[in-house]
Design a protein around this motif. Structure first.
Motif, PDB file in Angstrom:
ATOM      1  N   VAL A 371      66.243  -2.355  -2.719  1.00 36.20           N
ATOM      2  CA  VAL A 371      66.306  -1.534  -1.514  1.00 36.20           C
ATOM      3  C   VAL A 371      65.719  -2.275  -0.324  1.00 36.20           C
ATOM      4  O   VAL A 371      66.296  -2.308   0.764  1.00 36.20           O
ATOM      5  CB  VAL A 371      65.574  -0.193  -1.724  1.00 36.20           C
ATOM      6  N   VAL A 372      64.544  -2.889  -0.517  1.00 35.58           N
ATOM      7  CA  VAL A 372      63.841  -3.586   0.558  1.00 35.58           C
ATOM      8  C   VAL A 372      64.047  -5.088   0.391  1.00 35.58           C
ATOM      9  O   VAL A 372      63.751  -5.653  -0.662  1.00 35.58           O
ATOM     10  CB  VAL A 372      62.332  -3.246   0.540  1.00 35.58           C
ATOM     11  N   ASP A 373      64.574  -5.737   1.423  1.00 31.76           N
ATOM     12  CA  ASP A 373      64.822  -7.177   1.404  1.00 31.76           C
ATOM     13  C   ASP A 373      63.789  -7.852   2.287  1.00 31.76           C
ATOM     14  O   ASP A 373      63.865  -7.804   3.507  1.00 31.76           O
ATOM     15  CB  ASP A 373      66.244  -7.467   1.899  1.00 31.76           C
ATOM     16  N   SER A 374      62.795  -8.490   1.672  1.00 34.19           N
ATOM     17  CA  SER A 374      61.674  -9.064   2.409  1.00 34.19           C
ATOM     18  C   SER A 374      62.054 -10.415   3.013  1.00 34.19           C
ATOM     19  O   SER A 374      62.680 -11.256   2.364  1.00 34.19           O
ATOM     20  CB  SER A 374      60.471  -9.238   1.471  1.00 34.19           C
ATOM     21  N   ASP A 375      61.647 -10.620   4.265  1.00 32.28           N
ATOM     22  CA  ASP A 375      61.824 -11.920   4.929  1.00 32.28           C
ATOM     23  C   ASP A 375      60.514 -12.688   5.007  1.00 32.28           C
ATOM     24  O   ASP A 375      60.503 -13.911   4.867  1.00 32.28           O
ATOM     25  CB  ASP A 375      62.375 -11.710   6.346  1.00 32.28           C
ATOM     26  N   VAL A 376      59.426 -11.976   5.266  1.00 25.79           N
ATOM     27  CA  VAL A 376      58.088 -12.575   5.319  1.00 25.79           C
ATOM     28  C   VAL A 376      57.187 -11.738   4.424  1.00 25.79           C
ATOM     29  O   VAL A 376      57.215 -10.505   4.492  1.00 25.79           O
ATOM     30  CB  VAL A 376      57.530 -12.591   6.757  1.00 25.79           C
ATOM     31  N   HIS A 377      56.410 -12.406   3.580  1.00 29.32           N
ATOM     32  CA  HIS A 377      55.531 -11.660   2.667  1.00 29.32           C
ATOM     33  C   HIS A 377      54.112 -12.186   2.778  1.00 29.32           C
ATOM     34  O   HIS A 377      53.876 -13.397   2.779  1.00 29.32           O
ATOM     35  CB  HIS A 377      56.003 -11.782   1.221  1.00 29.32           C
ATOM     36  N   SER A 378      53.155 -11.262   2.837  1.00 33.51           N
ATOM     37  CA  SER A 378      51.741 -11.611   2.946  1.00 33.51           C
ATOM     38  C   SER A 378      50.966 -11.056   1.767  1.00 33.51           C
ATOM     39  O   SER A 378      51.306 -10.008   1.215  1.00 33.51           O
ATOM     40  CB  SER A 378      51.143 -11.064   4.256  1.00 33.51           C
ATOM     41  N   ALA A 379      49.927 -11.779   1.398  1.00 36.45           N
ATOM     42  CA  ALA A 379      48.993 -11.348   0.345  1.00 36.45           C
ATOM     43  C   ALA A 379      47.640 -11.940   0.685  1.00 36.45           C
ATOM     44  O   ALA A 379      47.524 -12.778   1.582  1.00 36.45           O
ATOM     45  CB  ALA A 379      49.475 -11.806  -1.027  1.00 36.45           C
ATOM     46  N   ASP A 380      46.617 -11.504  -0.032  1.00 38.18           N
ATOM     47  CA  ASP A 380      45.312 -12.098   0.193  1.00 38.18           C
ATOM     48  C   ASP A 380      45.149 -13.331  -0.686  1.00 38.18           C
ATOM     49  O   ASP A 380      46.105 -13.785  -1.318  1.00 38.18           O
ATOM     50  CB  ASP A 380      44.195 -11.074  -0.031  1.00 38.18           C
ATOM     51  N   SER A 381      43.945 -13.854  -0.765  1.00 40.91           N
ATOM     52  CA  SER A 381      43.737 -15.114  -1.485  1.00 40.91           C
ATOM     53  C   SER A 381      44.029 -15.014  -2.970  1.00 40.91           C
ATOM     54  O   SER A 381      44.384 -16.004  -3.609  1.00 40.91           O
ATOM     55  CB  SER A 381      42.292 -15.598  -1.287  1.00 40.91           C
ATOM     56  N   HIS A 382      43.889 -13.792  -3.552  1.00 43.61           N
ATOM     57  CA  HIS A 382      44.188 -13.629  -4.973  1.00 43.61           C
ATOM     58  C   HIS A 382      45.681 -13.770  -5.241  1.00 43.61           C
ATOM     59  O   HIS A 382      46.089 -14.076  -6.357  1.00 43.61           O
ATOM     60  CB  HIS A 382      43.697 -12.262  -5.459  1.00 43.61           C
ATOM     61  N   GLY A 383      46.509 -13.530  -4.244  1.00 35.77           N
ATOM     62  CA  GLY A 383      47.950 -13.646  -4.406  1.00 35.77           C
ATOM     63  C   GLY A 383      48.505 -14.966  -3.925  1.00 35.77           C
ATOM     64  O   GLY A 383      49.707 -15.092  -3.705  1.00 35.77           O
ATOM     65  N   TYR A 384      47.639 -15.966  -3.774  1.00 32.37           N
ATOM     66  CA  TYR A 384      48.065 -17.247  -3.210  1.00 32.37           C
ATOM     67  C   TYR A 384      47.855 -18.388  -4.204  1.00 32.37           C
ATOM     68  O   TYR A 384      46.802 -18.503  -4.824  1.00 32.37           O
ATOM     69  CB  TYR A 384      47.285 -17.544  -1.928  1.00 32.37           C
ATOM     70  N   THR A 385      48.855 -19.220  -4.385  1.00 36.33           N
ATOM     71  CA  THR A 385      48.735 -20.538  -5.008  1.00 36.33           C
ATOM     72  C   THR A 385      49.738 -21.454  -4.333  1.00 36.33           C
ATOM     73  O   THR A 385      50.713 -21.002  -3.720  1.00 36.33           O
ATOM     74  CB  THR A 385      49.020 -20.525  -6.520  1.00 36.33           C
ATOM     75  N   GLU A 386      49.531 -22.751  -4.445  1.00 32.46           N
ATOM     76  CA  GLU A 386      50.477 -23.702  -3.848  1.00 32.46           C
ATOM     77  C   GLU A 386      51.835 -23.616  -4.517  1.00 32.46           C
ATOM     78  O   GLU A 386      52.874 -23.794  -3.864  1.00 32.46           O
ATOM     79  CB  GLU A 386      49.904 -25.114  -3.948  1.00 32.46           C
ATOM     80  N   ALA A 387      51.858 -23.326  -5.815  1.00 28.96           N
ATOM     81  CA  ALA A 387      53.141 -23.208  -6.514  1.00 28.96           C
ATOM     82  C   ALA A 387      53.967 -22.052  -5.975  1.00 28.96           C
ATOM     83  O   ALA A 387      55.197 -22.143  -5.880  1.00 28.96           O
ATOM     84  CB  ALA A 387      52.905 -23.044  -8.014  1.00 28.96           C
ATOM     85  N   ILE A 388      53.323 -20.941  -5.603  1.00 33.67           N
ATOM     86  CA  ILE A 388      54.051 -19.790  -5.075  1.00 33.67           C
ATOM     87  C   ILE A 388      54.698 -20.138  -3.739  1.00 33.67           C
ATOM     88  O   ILE A 388      55.795 -19.669  -3.426  1.00 33.67           O
ATOM     89  CB  ILE A 388      53.110 -18.580  -4.930  1.00 33.67           C
ATOM     90  N   PHE A 389      54.044 -20.977  -2.931  1.00 32.00           N
ATOM     91  CA  PHE A 389      54.666 -21.436  -1.693  1.00 32.00           C
ATOM     92  C   PHE A 389      55.997 -22.130  -1.983  1.00 32.00           C
ATOM     93  O   PHE A 389      56.996 -21.909  -1.291  1.00 32.00           O
ATOM     94  CB  PHE A 389      53.734 -22.417  -0.963  1.00 32.00           C
ATOM     95  N   GLY A 390      56.006 -22.993  -2.999  1.00 36.48           N
ATOM     96  CA  GLY A 390      57.223 -23.721  -3.327  1.00 36.48           C
ATOM     97  C   GLY A 390      58.337 -22.822  -3.830  1.00 36.48           C
ATOM     98  O   GLY A 390      59.500 -22.968  -3.429  1.00 36.48           O
ATOM     99  N   ILE A 391      57.999 -21.865  -4.695  1.00 33.02           N
ATOM    100  CA  ILE A 391      59.012 -20.971  -5.261  1.00 33.02           C
ATOM    101  C   ILE A 391      59.600 -20.067  -4.181  1.00 33.02           C
ATOM    102  O   ILE A 391      60.819 -19.913  -4.069  1.00 33.02           O
ATOM    103  CB  ILE A 391      58.403 -20.124  -6.391  1.00 33.02           C
ATOM    104  N   THR A 392      58.745 -19.455  -3.365  1.00 26.92           N
ATOM    105  CA  THR A 392      59.235 -18.521  -2.350  1.00 26.92           C
ATOM    106  C   THR A 392      60.104 -19.215  -1.313  1.00 26.92           C
ATOM    107  O   THR A 392      61.044 -18.612  -0.775  1.00 26.92           O
ATOM    108  CB  THR A 392      58.058 -17.808  -1.650  1.00 26.92           C
ATOM    109  N   HIS A 393      59.819 -20.488  -1.022  1.00 28.94           N
ATOM    110  CA  HIS A 393      60.659 -21.215  -0.057  1.00 28.94           C
ATOM    111  C   HIS A 393      62.095 -21.322  -0.551  1.00 28.94           C
ATOM    112  O   HIS A 393      63.042 -21.079   0.205  1.00 28.94           O
ATOM    113  CB  HIS A 393      60.080 -22.613   0.187  1.00 28.94           C
TER     114      HIS A 393
END
Length: 631
Positions: A371-393
């Motif tokens: 239903v919801v198509d996200s273009d930009v997604h934010s999370a705090d530090s617990h939701g962050y890793t460098e690998a996630i940057f690569g996958i989401t790109h």
């Protein structure tokens, strides 16, 4: 002395590990020489091993220690200790895998089959929309140019004084501040809702059901010969019983028009997780079609979403719960992870162990909802890793987390730019590891296509990648690629005040949604009473359904007020008020039910006012109990 200590303590360990090893079916990846032969021998001999046991998996020192026995030339207890250590190490390194397992299979079992990938690679890339990433060289060249331009733009603005919130220290470290936005939309909208009339929660749910038909999704598990559908009141009671933490049995007892057996039957046969997710999607789709929620959009062409988790204690035995001293002391608990967009639509949630990192579940939420198509997604530090940057790109989502201790983050640069940027104020650190990216690019694409086509979840894949004692080669490649995207984002984050404020603003919304969760769960606001993971997610889905219904009702009520405004000036004033506050408001809703204070309800129904115990009997029995305990 170390080997002697292992041998002395081996007997106690054998009593626990021997039956486990005899039961497991393990398979190797061909890199652990002789270990599988040793396990086969161990099973064949039922643990009663002798000098003929395979020794190839042992190091020369270990082999010498096992054979250094003056009596019979073999130390079986020491051999078993070494075997247990090597098996544990091989499982952690991914060299030994469990054939019949959900979490510990070989990594390739989670990805698209390699033979199928080689035969259908072009079609799979096209289905996933990743054809433009087939060749890694132009992708890296484009990112190289983009990263270099961002370095120049950020440093030019800093050097010319165009970034007053940036402070650069003498050692090259930097610090950036984000002033608060005047209207941050983190406070609920109160004054525009009924002030002297508390709307019952049941009325809220019934009104939203009439608007979008959410109860139609609560279908019986049996598609044929399904019994008569229960009344809407029974289904609404089930939603409130689970979502408010009251419990089904208690909900039936405090609801005069609801039978306990009827309610339990409806919940057992109709409240599946898929049904509740579909009901939530109905409400979210109804809000998505409204015009009023769009006033919270930062940009008409892009949708900003965010996610965050909150901890709930589990007091019963649960495989999904784990210890977290920070949140539960000596208890155990889970994380309920919620996704929200900038229009305040709660479009996904899930429950997982409190000890698991939240970052992998970010991608699960982004890939799940239709239903919801996200273009930009934010999370705090617990939701962050460098690998996630690569996958989401590669998934087409701009990842914009709020990173704690930004000053400690490393910025990367391509080796082709060596020697450039000597006069920059914000300088790059290490070089991008292009070699590992190019070497594993094909497997990287296979991983992303697997996630995009929903053949496996990102959380399962990353759980397996993170379980290895040494970083998997594929994980190193994903991480190295993510370091490029992370560097571009951090430079933009430093340079763009509006981006930083938008991230803070969006994360404030998910924090308010977490407060909303506690307010709705009036029965148990800080714990789950369910033990099974699916039951916990069903309860969380009911809680989210109630919250979505309240937000939807609020939007419908505000839309009516706007339509009934007497003048354009009044309408504009109301829109400004709505836009500067959050529609996640619940002070006008009766979440606690109603109290019956009629005469017949004030009568003592238990009989506690006329105790028939003889005088002194409690003291006599209590003294006897203390004497018995002392004895």
């Amino acid at each position: 002395m170390y080997f002697q200590c292992l041998e002395d303590r081996s007997l106690r360990l054998q009593a626990r590990v021997n039956p486990i090893l005899r039961s497991l079916t393990l398979e190797d990846d061909g890199t652990v020489t002789g270990l599988l032969d040793a396990l086969t021998y161990f099973k064949a001999k039922d643990g009663a091993i002798g000098r003929s046991a395979p020794l190839e998996f042992l190091s020369s020192t270990e082999r010498q220690a096992v054979l250094a026995d003056d009596r019979n030339g073999f130390r079986p207890s020491l051999y078993k200790a070494f075997l247990f250590l090597h098996v544990a190490s091989a499982i952690k390194a991914g060299k030994l895998n469990m054939r019949h397992s959900y979490k510990d299979r070989p990594l390739d079992d989670y990805l698209i089959d390699r033979k199928r990938w080689q035969a259908e690679k072009e079609q799979l890339l096209e289905r996933a929309g990743l054809t433009g990433f087939a060749d890694p060289l132009p992708v890296l060249k484009m990112l190289d140019d983009e990263l270099h331009r961002q370095y120049e733009a950020t440093n030019r603005k800093a050097r010319e004084g165009g970034n007053p919130h940036l402070r650069i220290k003498s050692n090259g470290r930097f610090r950036v501040q984000t002033p608060a936005v005047e209207d941050i939309e983190s406070e609920p909208l109160r004054d525009s809702f009924p002030q002297r009339h508390y709307v019952p929660l049941a009325e809220i749910l019934a009104s939203v059901n009439r608007h979008c038909g959410l109860l139609d999704e609560l279908r019986h598990w049996q598609q044929t010969h399904a019994p008569r559908k229960p009344s809407p009141a029974v289904l609404l009671a089930g939603i409130m019983g689970l979502g408010c933490g009251i419990g089904i049995r208690k909900m039936a007892q405090i609801s005069p028009a609801i039978g306990e057996r009827e309610l339990e039957n409806a919940v057992n046969w109709r409240f599946s997780l898929d049904n509740l997710v579909a009901a939530n999607d109905r409400v979210v789709s109804a809000m998505d079609a409204m015009e009023l929620p769009d006033i919270y959009r930062r940009s008409s062409g892009r949708l900003h979403t965010s996610s965050d988790g909150q901890k709930f204690e589990i007091r019963t035995e649960s495989l999904n719960a784990n210890y977290s001293f920070k949140y539960f002391g000596k208890g155990r608990g889970v994380s309920a992870y919620t996704f929200i967009d900038e229009r305040n639509l709660l479009w996904y949630s899930l429950v997982f162990s409190a000890s698991e990192r939240e970052s992998a579940y970010v991608i699960d939420g982004l890939m799940h909802n239709d239903v919801v198509d996200s273009d930009v997604h934010s999370a705090d530090s617990h939701g962050y890793t460098e690998a996630i940057f690569g996958i989401t790109h590669l998934l087409g989502v701009s990842y914009a987390p709020r990173i704690a201790d930004l000053i400690k983050q490393q910025l990367y640069q391509f080796r082709s730019r060596k020697g450039q940027g000597a006069d920059w104020l914000i300088k790059p650190g290490p070089y991008v590891n292009e070699a590992v990216i190019l070497e594993n690019w094909d497997d990287f694409l296979r991983l992303v296509v697997t996630i995009k086509l929903k053949e496996a979840t990102a959380s399962d894949i990353f759980r397996r990648l993170n379980s290895y004692s040494r970083q998997h080669e594929l994980y190193r490649a994903v991480k190295a690629f993510g370091q490029i995207i992370k560097s571009i984002f951090i430079l933009r984050y430093i340079d763009d005040l509006e981006l930083r404020q938008a991230i803070e603003k969006q994360l404030n919304k998910v924090e308010l949604a977490n407060r909303f969760t506690r307010a709705v769960a009036v029965g148990n606001p800080r714990e789950f009473t369910q033990a099974e993971k699916e039951e916990q997610e069903i309860a969380e889905a009911c809680n989210r359904l109630i919250k979505n219904c309240i937000i939807c009702w609020n939007y419908l009520y505000l839309s009516r007020k706007i339509a009934e405004a007497r003048s354009d000036e009044e309408r504009q004033r109301l829109l400004r008020t709505i836009a500067s506050h959050s529609p996640i408001a619940w002070s006008h809703i009766n979440l606690l039910g109603e109290y019956d204070l009629s005469d017949e309800k004030l009568i003592d129904s238990i009989g506690i006012l006329n105790p028939k115990l003889p005088p002194g009997i409690i003291a006599r029995f209590w003294e006897a109990a203390k004497l018995q305990k002392a004895a």
